[in-house]
Enzyme design. Structure first.
Site, PDB file in Angstrom:
ATOM      1  CG  HIS A 192       5.173  -0.386  42.023  1.00  0.00           C
ATOM      2  ND1 HIS A 192       5.210  -1.850  42.231  1.00  0.00           N
ATOM      3  CD2 HIS A 192       6.129   0.173  42.712  1.00  0.00           C
ATOM      4  CE1 HIS A 192       6.266  -2.150  42.963  1.00  0.00           C
ATOM      5  NE2 HIS A 192       6.875  -1.105  43.151  1.00  0.00           N
ATOM      6  NE  ARG A 216      13.030  -8.768  50.133  1.00  0.00           N
ATOM      7  CZ  ARG A 216      12.593  -7.698  49.236  1.00  0.00           C
ATOM      8  NH1 ARG A 216      12.570  -7.989  47.861  1.00  0.00           N
ATOM      9  NH2 ARG A 216      11.984  -6.652  49.903  1.00  0.00           N
ATOM     10  CG  HIS A 237      12.738  -6.750  43.435  1.00  0.00           C
ATOM     11  ND1 HIS A 237      12.272  -6.162  42.339  1.00  0.00           N
ATOM     12  CD2 HIS A 237      12.306  -5.998  44.475  1.00  0.00           C
ATOM     13  CE1 HIS A 237      11.503  -5.014  42.546  1.00  0.00           C
ATOM     14  NE2 HIS A 237      11.686  -5.035  43.831  1.00  0.00           N
TER      15      HIS A 237
END
Length: 311
Positions: free
Chosen positions: A41, A170, A198
């Site tokens: 990732h 978030r 993000h």
């Protein structure tokens, strides 16, 4: 010579990634597909180039994917550097991912699933120790989701030690802020605006020796235990100041924010921000200003000098 790691386990993007893999192989790139049992990732780019004065590593580390669609819809942070320590870490990490080396002792990077969680735990405990010794422990973190029980326990312990903690989360957050005797000193807010938030930014004040890093990982068990992720420490004072100023915009935003309550509900704030626009609008205005300055100076790079950082 080009080596590309394409993670095929990518939600909604599996077909596109397979398509890109084939095109890259046809173009002559060496394509690899990650590690067995772990999703890769991390968002990393390493260019090794022979300059006039020798070989140099150009490193790019981001919080978001190399994706032309999400780049227009998400807010992300990235770090471009030729720092030699970062370059050594990046080269070592790519050697690990391609199977040519064992994990090393990291200099500027902390990598999951091996050392990242412990790095965060150590930083939280440092702030707690500073506060117990009479200092002012301070933590500001911004990321997408929080569900890792071990880190939540460390956050509770730091709060009980008196550390002032602001979390900008978030999405999912199973921590309960503002509970008397447990999390009195923790505040959690979620920013909802034009763009999907993000960026992942982590700040620990350190009694004058701050740690500020950006990462590909959220504080979720899957990120810390079952994925290859990166956290890079930012050492440049000017960049630290700029990032703190950006975090300050998010903490001052009272128009786009929802605040997590002790009972797990969210309360939307609609108070004026004292003349300051919402955080995303503020960042757009700064970007436009920077672009105008670059155009006026014949595309010579300019640096934004931030205002006062949050306390």
């Amino acid at each position: 010579q080009v080596t590309v790691l394409v993670e095929l386990k990518a939600r909604f993007d599996e077909e596109a990634n397979i398509r890109w893999s084939r095109r890259l192989e046809e173009a002559g790139a060496h394509v690899i597909y990650g590690l067995v049992g772990y999703k890769v990732h991390a968002k990393l780019l390493l260019i090794i180039r022979r300059d006039e004065d020798g070989l140099r590593r150009y490193c790019h580390l981001g919080t978001g994917n190399y994706n032309d669609k999400t780049a227009r819809l998400y807010t992300d942070i990235s770090y471009l550097t030729t720092n030699e320590a970062v370059g050594r870490d990046m080269a070592a990490l790519f050697n690990v991912l391609t199977g040519f080396a064992q994990p090393p002792e990291w200099e500027r990077l902390s990598v999951a699933p091996t050392v990242m969680r412990q790095a965060f735990i150590d930083l939280l405990r440092r702030e707690a120790a500073i506060t117990r010794a009479g200092g002012a422990g301070r933590v500001i973190c911004k990321f997408n989701s929080l569900n890792d029980v071990k880190l939540i326990e460390e956050l509770y312990a730091a709060s009980q030690a008196g550390v002032s903690i602001d979390l900008i989360v978030r999405g999912i957050c199973i921590l309960r802020p503002g509970v008397p005797g447990l999390s009195d000193n923790i505040r959690v807010r979620s920013i909802i605006g034009r763009f999907l938030e993000h960026s992942r930014i982590f700040y620990f004040a350190g009694d004058g020796q701050p740690y500020l890093g950006i990462a590909s990982a959220d504080w979720m068990s899957r990120n810390l235990d079952r994925r290859v992720e990166h956290l890079v420490r930012i050492d440049e004072a000017e960049l630290i100041e700029a990032m703190l100023t950006q975090l300050g915009y998010y903490l001052a935003d009272n128009e786009s924010v929802r605040v997590l309550q002790p009972d797990g509900s969210y309360q939307r704030l609609r108070r004026p921000s004292g003349g300051q626009p919402p955080a995303q609008q503020h960042m757009l205005e700064l970007a436009a200003l920077s672009m105008r300055r670059d155009a006026e100076q014949s595309r010579r790079p300019t640096r934004f000098r931030p205002a006062k950082a949050p306390q």
